[in-house]
Design a protein around this motif. Sequence first.
Motif, PDB file in Angstrom:
ATOM      1  N   LEU A 160      -6.938  18.297   8.059  1.00  0.00           N
ATOM      2  CA  LEU A 160      -7.985  16.833   8.492  1.00  0.00           C
ATOM      3  C   LEU A 160      -7.172  15.792   8.467  1.00  0.00           C
ATOM      4  O   LEU A 160      -7.540  14.711   9.370  1.00  0.00           O
ATOM      5  N   LEU A 161      -6.258  15.382   7.725  1.00  0.00           N
ATOM      6  CA  LEU A 161      -5.575  14.308   7.926  1.00  0.00           C
ATOM      7  C   LEU A 161      -4.761  14.131   9.087  1.00  0.00           C
ATOM      8  O   LEU A 161      -4.536  13.244   9.818  1.00  0.00           O
ATOM      9  N   ARG A 162      -4.115  15.321   9.424  1.00  0.00           N
ATOM     10  CA  ARG A 162      -3.410  15.269  10.838  1.00  0.00           C
ATOM     11  C   ARG A 162      -4.274  15.012  12.067  1.00  0.00           C
ATOM     12  O   ARG A 162      -3.980  14.345  12.843  1.00  0.00           O
ATOM     13  N   GLN A 163      -5.593  15.716  11.830  1.00  0.00           N
ATOM     14  CA  GLN A 163      -6.339  15.313  12.948  1.00  0.00           C
ATOM     15  C   GLN A 163      -6.782  13.881  13.220  1.00  0.00           C
ATOM     16  O   GLN A 163      -6.996  13.402  14.231  1.00  0.00           O
ATOM     17  N   ILE A 164      -7.044  13.423  11.802  1.00  0.00           N
ATOM     18  CA  ILE A 164      -7.474  11.879  11.919  1.00  0.00           C
ATOM     19  C   ILE A 164      -6.607  10.943  12.441  1.00  0.00           C
ATOM     20  O   ILE A 164      -6.627   9.942  13.171  1.00  0.00           O
ATOM     21  N   ASP A 211      -7.223  21.121  -6.687  1.00  0.00           N
ATOM     22  CA  ASP A 211      -7.433  19.736  -6.461  1.00  0.00           C
ATOM     23  C   ASP A 211      -7.844  18.903  -7.787  1.00  0.00           C
ATOM     24  O   ASP A 211      -7.217  17.808  -8.075  1.00  0.00           O
ATOM     25  N   TYR A 212      -8.756  19.309  -8.474  1.00  0.00           N
ATOM     26  CA  TYR A 212      -9.093  18.828  -9.523  1.00  0.00           C
ATOM     27  C   TYR A 212      -8.158  18.764 -10.711  1.00  0.00           C
ATOM     28  O   TYR A 212      -7.759  17.645 -11.460  1.00  0.00           O
ATOM     29  N   LEU A 213      -7.082  19.852 -10.950  1.00  0.00           N
ATOM     30  CA  LEU A 213      -6.221  19.843 -11.884  1.00  0.00           C
ATOM     31  C   LEU A 213      -5.050  18.820 -11.438  1.00  0.00           C
ATOM     32  O   LEU A 213      -4.768  18.036 -12.400  1.00  0.00           O
ATOM     33  N   HIS A 214      -4.904  18.660 -10.235  1.00  0.00           N
ATOM     34  CA  HIS A 214      -3.709  17.462  -9.869  1.00  0.00           C
ATOM     35  C   HIS A 214      -4.248  16.417 -10.068  1.00  0.00           C
ATOM     36  O   HIS A 214      -3.465  15.281 -10.473  1.00  0.00           O
ATOM     37  N   LEU A 240       0.868  -1.166  -0.039  1.00  0.00           N
ATOM     38  CA  LEU A 240       0.034  -0.132   0.030  1.00  0.00           C
ATOM     39  C   LEU A 240       0.766   1.231   0.020  1.00  0.00           C
ATOM     40  O   LEU A 240       1.986   1.019   0.541  1.00  0.00           O
ATOM     41  N   SER A 241       0.501   2.257  -0.609  1.00  0.00           N
ATOM     42  CA  SER A 241       1.244   3.434  -0.737  1.00  0.00           C
ATOM     43  C   SER A 241       0.578   4.669  -0.382  1.00  0.00           C
ATOM     44  O   SER A 241      -0.948   4.624  -0.679  1.00  0.00           O
ATOM     45  N   GLY A 242       0.924   5.635   0.248  1.00  0.00           N
ATOM     46  CA  GLY A 242       0.122   6.992   0.603  1.00  0.00           C
ATOM     47  C   GLY A 242      -0.030   7.946  -0.578  1.00  0.00           C
ATOM     48  O   GLY A 242      -0.437   9.121  -0.419  1.00  0.00           O
ATOM     49  N   GLU A 243       0.356   7.558  -1.571  1.00  0.00           N
ATOM     50  CA  GLU A 243       0.184   8.328  -2.842  1.00  0.00           C
ATOM     51  C   GLU A 243      -1.205   9.054  -3.053  1.00  0.00           C
ATOM     52  O   GLU A 243      -2.125   8.435  -2.862  1.00  0.00           O
ATOM     53  N   ALA A 244      -1.418  10.221  -3.439  1.00  0.00           N
ATOM     54  CA  ALA A 244      -2.682  10.972  -3.819  1.00  0.00           C
ATOM     55  C   ALA A 244      -3.182  11.564  -2.533  1.00  0.00           C
ATOM     56  O   ALA A 244      -4.200  12.290  -2.722  1.00  0.00           O
ATOM     57  N   ALA A 245      -2.719  11.546  -1.611  1.00  0.00           N
ATOM     58  CA  ALA A 245      -3.227  12.001  -0.172  1.00  0.00           C
ATOM     59  C   ALA A 245      -3.000  13.779  -0.111  1.00  0.00           C
ATOM     60  O   ALA A 245      -4.055  14.358   0.096  1.00  0.00           O
ATOM     61  N   ASP A 246      -2.091  14.206  -1.067  1.00  0.00           N
ATOM     62  CA  ASP A 246      -2.056  15.386  -1.237  1.00  0.00           C
ATOM     63  C   ASP A 246      -3.304  16.114  -2.040  1.00  0.00           C
ATOM     64  O   ASP A 246      -3.759  17.203  -1.759  1.00  0.00           O
ATOM     65  N   ALA A 247      -3.572  15.400  -3.122  1.00  0.00           N
ATOM     66  CA  ALA A 247      -4.615  15.764  -3.848  1.00  0.00           C
ATOM     67  C   ALA A 247      -6.170  15.789  -3.107  1.00  0.00           C
ATOM     68  O   ALA A 247      -6.818  16.524  -3.384  1.00  0.00           O
ATOM     69  N   VAL A 248      -6.272  14.753  -2.520  1.00  0.00           N
ATOM     70  CA  VAL A 248      -7.463  14.432  -1.715  1.00  0.00           C
ATOM     71  C   VAL A 248      -7.660  15.216  -0.438  1.00  0.00           C
ATOM     72  O   VAL A 248      -8.630  15.617  -0.419  1.00  0.00           O
ATOM     73  N   PHE A 249      -6.546  15.570   0.195  1.00  0.00           N
ATOM     74  CA  PHE A 249      -6.607  16.179   1.485  1.00  0.00           C
ATOM     75  C   PHE A 249      -6.237  17.662   1.316  1.00  0.00           C
ATOM     76  O   PHE A 249      -6.070  18.486   2.253  1.00  0.00           O
ATOM     77  N   GLY A 250      -6.060  18.134  -0.050  1.00  0.00           N
ATOM     78  CA  GLY A 250      -5.908  19.575  -0.097  1.00  0.00           C
ATOM     79  C   GLY A 250      -4.388  19.991   0.267  1.00  0.00           C
ATOM     80  O   GLY A 250      -4.034  20.858   0.946  1.00  0.00           O
ATOM     81  N   GLY A 251      -3.346  18.949   0.124  1.00  0.00           N
ATOM     82  CA  GLY A 251      -1.935  19.567   0.314  1.00  0.00           C
ATOM     83  C   GLY A 251      -1.245  20.044  -0.832  1.00  0.00           C
ATOM     84  O   GLY A 251       0.156  20.253  -0.670  1.00  0.00           O
ATOM     85  N   LEU A 261     -13.815   8.777  -1.246  1.00  0.00           N
ATOM     86  CA  LEU A 261     -13.270   9.713  -0.147  1.00  0.00           C
ATOM     87  C   LEU A 261     -13.018  10.940  -1.085  1.00  0.00           C
ATOM     88  O   LEU A 261     -13.198  12.097  -0.455  1.00  0.00           O
ATOM     89  N   PHE A 262     -12.364  10.858  -2.138  1.00  0.00           N
ATOM     90  CA  PHE A 262     -12.098  12.184  -3.064  1.00  0.00           C
ATOM     91  C   PHE A 262     -13.390  13.040  -3.212  1.00  0.00           C
ATOM     92  O   PHE A 262     -13.314  14.182  -3.354  1.00  0.00           O
ATOM     93  N   GLY A 263     -14.383  12.145  -3.744  1.00  0.00           N
ATOM     94  CA  GLY A 263     -15.752  12.701  -3.977  1.00  0.00           C
ATOM     95  C   GLY A 263     -16.306  13.869  -2.713  1.00  0.00           C
ATOM     96  O   GLY A 263     -17.033  14.639  -2.958  1.00  0.00           O
ATOM     97  N   TYR A 264     -16.194  12.938  -1.248  1.00  0.00           N
ATOM     98  CA  TYR A 264     -16.657  13.623  -0.337  1.00  0.00           C
ATOM     99  C   TYR A 264     -15.462  14.992  -0.166  1.00  0.00           C
ATOM    100  O   TYR A 264     -16.218  15.939   0.302  1.00  0.00           O
ATOM    101  N   LEU A 265     -14.424  14.624  -0.034  1.00  0.00           N
ATOM    102  CA  LEU A 265     -13.459  15.971   0.481  1.00  0.00           C
ATOM    103  C   LEU A 265     -13.318  17.193  -0.563  1.00  0.00           C
ATOM    104  O   LEU A 265     -13.108  17.961  -0.109  1.00  0.00           O
ATOM    105  N   TYR A 266     -13.547  16.559  -1.914  1.00  0.00           N
ATOM    106  CA  TYR A 266     -13.705  17.679  -2.907  1.00  0.00           C
ATOM    107  C   TYR A 266     -14.718  18.809  -2.663  1.00  0.00           C
ATOM    108  O   TYR A 266     -14.486  20.061  -2.954  1.00  0.00           O
ATOM    109  N   ASN A 267     -15.732  18.244  -1.763  1.00  0.00           N
ATOM    110  CA  ASN A 267     -16.838  19.268  -1.353  1.00  0.00           C
ATOM    111  C   ASN A 267     -16.562  19.775   0.007  1.00  0.00           C
ATOM    112  O   ASN A 267     -17.431  20.886   0.239  1.00  0.00           O
ATOM    113  N   VAL A 268     -15.493  19.792   0.743  1.00  0.00           N
ATOM    114  CA  VAL A 268     -15.276  19.992   2.013  1.00  0.00           C
ATOM    115  C   VAL A 268     -14.687  21.553   1.830  1.00  0.00           C
ATOM    116  O   VAL A 268     -13.724  21.493   0.737  1.00  0.00           O
TER     117      VAL A 268
END
Length: 605
Positions: A508-512, A452-455, A364-375, A487-494
Motif C-alpha cells: 500500500l505504501l509503495r502504491q501511495i 503488527d500488534y506485537l511490534h 520528521l521521521s519515517g519510523e513505525a511505517a513497518d508496523a503500520v503498513f505490514g512491513g 492511520l494505524f487503527g485503519y490499516l490494522y483492519n486492512v
Amino acid sequence: MPGITGWVDHRRDLTREGHAAATMAAQLVARGRHREGRWVSRGAVLGVRSHDTDPGDGRPALAQLGGRPLAVVFDGYLQNADALRAELTDGAAVPRTDAELVLAAYLAWGIGAAERLDGFFAFALWDGRSEELLLCRDRFGVKPLSYLGTPDGLLFASEPAAIAAHPLVRPELDADGLCAVLAQVRAPGHGVLRGVREVRPAHLLRFRATGVSEHRYWELTAAPHTQDLTETIATARELLLEAIARDTVPDAAGGPATVLLSGGLDSSALTALVGERTGRAPRTFTVSFGDSSAPVPDRPFAQAVVDLLGCEHREVLVEAEELTDPLTTAAVLAGKDHPSPFGDKNITPYLFYRQVAEHTPVALSGEAADAVFGGLITEQEREATGHETFPWIERAQAFGMPHGIGNGLFEPGLLAKVGFSAFCAERFQEARAEVPHLPGARSDDRRAREIDYLHMTRLYEQAVNHSERLGTAAGLQIRFPFSDHRLFGYLYNVPWRMKSFDGRDKSLLRQISRDLLPASVLDRPKVPFPITYHRGYKQALADRLRDLLDDPGAPVLPLLDRAAARRMAQDPRLFDRGGWLGRADAEMVLQLDAWLRRLRVGLAW
C-alpha cells in the motif's frame, strides 16, 4: 521534549525538601540541559527541565481555584493546539503553552480531557482541590513516564534515573527486571527497576491518598474492512497526508519542513508526501559513514530522491573516532536511560541528530511505517504455526542465539535461575491474548494482526521510542507521522492480502508513493540502519570488555560467563559473527555495567 518529574507526599512538608526535588530534576539533564522550572506546595512538587529550543517557557502551568492550586508539567507537543485554543478560550485568557492548554482542558472536561488531546505527550497534573495527582501518556507511549509508590506518596519522572536518584529510593534489579533488560520487552505497566511502574500508553492514572486508579482513554479495535483495494489505497493515502499535516511545521525562519531521509521506502515516501502536502520540497538530512558503513550505502538512494524532488539536502558525516568517545557513550546511555545490545546503532543516531539540531529544532521521521503498513512479517512467519515467543526473538534464534540478541556472554545458569525462558513465554502469551481479532478471521489475517500488534506495543522501544529519546538528548524534537492512531487503527483492519497485494511487503505504501519516487527507491530491498565496520570500533569494544573483566568491582561481573567474555576480548574476530550480532553480546554487557553504575543499582534475586 522536556523532562518532567515530581513528588507527592501525604506526610512530609515538601516545601522543606528542596534538595531531594533538585536531585531528581538533575537526572533529567539529557531531556533538558538549559532550563529548570519548579512548583512547590506542602503536599506536592512538580518540576520540568528543558532545552532552550523547546517551545514554551520551561515552567509549570499554574492556576488557583477557590484558594486551591492546580499545576501542570508537560513533555511533548499537541497537534490540535490551535483547535483546543479556539474551543477553550471563549472570552478567557488564551493559553500560550501546551501545558496551559492541558490545564484549561482539564478544568473544562476533567479526566475526559485526555481523549481530546492529539499528539505525543506525557503530563503530570496536581489538583489541590481534591489533592490528587494525574499522570497521562499519549496513545502509543512515545513520551516516557514512570512512577514509584512510596510509603506516604508517589514519585514520578520521565526517566527512571530521576526516581532512582531520590534519597528514599534504593534502586534494585530483580529477576524480572533482568529478564526485561535481556529480552528487551516488559510486562505492560512495569518498568525494569524493582517497584517502578510505567504509565501505560493511552492511560490516565489518578493517585489519591486512598490509592491509585487507571482510566484508559483509547484502544485499538478490530473491525470488518469493507472497502475494495482502490478505496483502501485512497483512504490510507488521505489518512497519511492528514497525519503529515498535523506533524509538519516550518522552521523558525519560515523555511521548509525537515525530514530525516535514509533513502529507504519509508523516509523517501514521507519526504515526497511532505512536499506534496506543503507545496514545498522539504529540507533533508542523511547520515554517512564514509568507507566504514554497511555494504548497502544509503547515499545513492537518498540522492535520487533529493534530485527528483529538489530538496535542500545535507549529508552528515559520522567519524569512526566519535563512536568511541567516552563522553558520547555516556550521553547516549543517559539519553536512552536503559541498557541495550545496539551499541553504535544508538551512538550514530545521537551524533546524527545532534548535527541536525544545529540547523532545526524539529524533524520528521519515517519510523513505525513497518508496523503500520505490514512491513514486519515475512511470508514464512505468516504461514508458520506454533509460535512460542516474539518474532524478533525467533529471528535471533534462527541466527544461533537461543536467548535473543545480545545475551551470549551471560552465565547460562543465571538465565535459568532468573527464569528467562519462562519470562519470555509469559510475556508472549500475555501480549498475544491482548490482540484484537475478528471472529472467523482468516489465519493469515490473524497472524498479520498479531505481528503488527506485537511490534507496535512491545518492540516500539527499539524504533520510535529509541529515536525519541536519542533525539531529545541531542536537542532535536523528532515527530513520527506514521505513528498516528487513526492511520494505524485503519490499516490494522486492512486484510493481509491487500497489504501485500503485489506479493511484497508494504504494498500500500509503495502504491501511495509510486508516482512520487524513483523506481530504484520503490524497488529497494529493506536494509537495517547502517553500522560501522571500522576496525578501530571493534578494537575499542575489545579493550573496554577486557578492562571490565579486569575490574573486580564491576557490578555486571557476577552475571557473566567470564571465560566466554575473555575469549571475545582476546579475539576481535568473534565480534563479526552474524555481521553486528556477535558484537551485540559485548555491547549489552558494557551498557548494562555502565547503567548499573550510573543508577547505583543493586542486584536482588
